[in-house]
Design a protein around this motif. Sequence first.
Motif, PDB file in Angstrom:
ATOM      1  N   ASN A   5       4.033   6.954 -23.208  1.00 54.18           N
ATOM      2  CA  ASN A   5       4.285   7.691 -21.974  1.00 54.18           C
ATOM      3  C   ASN A   5       4.932   9.039 -22.260  1.00 54.18           C
ATOM      4  O   ASN A   5       4.672  10.015 -21.567  1.00 54.18           O
ATOM      5  CB  ASN A   5       5.206   6.887 -21.047  1.00 54.18           C
ATOM      6  N   ASN A   6       5.806   9.091 -23.271  1.00 57.40           N
ATOM      7  CA  ASN A   6       6.479  10.353 -23.518  1.00 57.40           C
ATOM      8  C   ASN A   6       5.602  11.281 -24.361  1.00 57.40           C
ATOM      9  O   ASN A   6       4.887  10.850 -25.266  1.00 57.40           O
ATOM     10  CB  ASN A   6       7.854  10.120 -24.160  1.00 57.40           C
ATOM     11  N   PRO A   7       5.590  12.581 -24.039  1.00 56.63           N
ATOM     12  CA  PRO A   7       4.667  13.518 -24.693  1.00 56.63           C
ATOM     13  C   PRO A   7       4.884  13.675 -26.190  1.00 56.63           C
ATOM     14  O   PRO A   7       3.934  13.935 -26.929  1.00 56.63           O
ATOM     15  CB  PRO A   7       4.901  14.836 -23.948  1.00 56.63           C
ATOM     16  N   VAL A   8       6.123  13.518 -26.664  1.00 56.22           N
ATOM     17  CA  VAL A   8       6.370  13.626 -28.100  1.00 56.22           C
ATOM     18  C   VAL A   8       5.667  12.487 -28.838  1.00 56.22           C
ATOM     19  O   VAL A   8       5.071  12.686 -29.898  1.00 56.22           O
ATOM     20  CB  VAL A   8       7.887  13.614 -28.401  1.00 56.22           C
ATOM     21  N   GLY A   9       5.705  11.299 -28.259  1.00 57.62           N
ATOM     22  CA  GLY A   9       5.038  10.152 -28.870  1.00 57.62           C
ATOM     23  C   GLY A   9       3.533  10.327 -28.918  1.00 57.62           C
ATOM     24  O   GLY A   9       2.885  10.006 -29.926  1.00 57.62           O
ATOM     25  N   ARG A  10       2.946  10.857 -27.834  1.00 53.36           N
ATOM     26  CA  ARG A  10       1.496  11.078 -27.824  1.00 53.36           C
ATOM     27  C   ARG A  10       1.102  12.135 -28.849  1.00 53.36           C
ATOM     28  O   ARG A  10       0.123  11.988 -29.576  1.00 53.36           O
ATOM     29  CB  ARG A  10       1.017  11.486 -26.420  1.00 53.36           C
ATOM     30  N   LEU A  11       1.889  13.217 -28.915  1.00 53.20           N
ATOM     31  CA  LEU A  11       1.595  14.268 -29.887  1.00 53.20           C
ATOM     32  C   LEU A  11       1.698  13.726 -31.309  1.00 53.20           C
ATOM     33  O   LEU A  11       0.837  14.015 -32.155  1.00 53.20           O
ATOM     34  CB  LEU A  11       2.560  15.439 -29.695  1.00 53.20           C
ATOM     35  N   HIS A  12       2.733  12.947 -31.574  1.00 50.99           N
ATOM     36  CA  HIS A  12       2.908  12.365 -32.909  1.00 50.99           C
ATOM     37  C   HIS A  12       1.710  11.504 -33.294  1.00 50.99           C
ATOM     38  O   HIS A  12       1.165  11.629 -34.398  1.00 50.99           O
ATOM     39  CB  HIS A  12       4.183  11.526 -32.975  1.00 50.99           C
ATOM     40  N   ASP A  13       1.295  10.629 -32.396  1.00 54.12           N
ATOM     41  CA  ASP A  13       0.194   9.709 -32.720  1.00 54.12           C
ATOM     42  C   ASP A  13      -1.106  10.465 -32.989  1.00 54.12           C
ATOM     43  O   ASP A  13      -1.861  10.113 -33.906  1.00 54.12           O
ATOM     44  CB  ASP A  13      -0.004   8.707 -31.583  1.00 54.12           C
TER      45      ASP A  13
END
Length: 247
Positions: A5-13
Amino acid sequence: MDIKNNPVGRLHDILREAYSFKNTEVTQHVWQAVLDAPADDLGGLLKLLSDLIVLNGQAKQAVIDGIQGDQTLYLAPFKKTDQMFARIDLSGGWNNSKQFLDETTLNALAFGNHALEAKHGKCKLSSEQTIDFIEKLDQLLRDCLDSDLPDSLKKLFHKNLESLRQALISYKISGVQGLEDEVDRLIGAMSRHSAEILDQADESSKGFMKSVFEVIGSINESIQLAETAMKLSGPAVIALLPIIQSL
């Protein structure tokens, strides 16, 4: 794989997956694979890359707004990601972009994801479920074109199903908020045309319409956060109930 849900996590993945490709790959092929873009749709890929650049900015802002204290470690990777996105050359070698990614940069993004995860909760919709929903929408789009619906309704259903399909394709980047916004927009559109839908529904089209609303309901249920999950009769789709119950 779960979509964060958090944008940092999506960018990291997304960047972690891109980092796994060999330096000798062509940049366009890497992003097509990572972002699930069709090989013959350059426009679609460019739209996804534009969304990814927006995600990079959203991730940086999420760190600024959501992490207390010294943010130096969490903001450091964005110097590299900003440089990478500013120098994208789709026809060039992947090494030209990959040089801005390394374990230090990716680990810092992972730390940012961990720090923000509790604030953003978790979504129940995985990338595997997304693929399944896209396949169902592909079939519904074919059924729509083959149906005996009047042209006005055929256009209404086709337009909204395709918009929902595109939202699912970009879900890996936009996350649950983008998909929720599209579901809400679609529900509003269907509700506004409810009288026309019910007036034109006949035995040959009822099965198609029911399938459409079942898929919408399933997607709506899947994108709710675990602690606030709602069924088809929940507030988000209550406007569709008169149509569903009359079919």
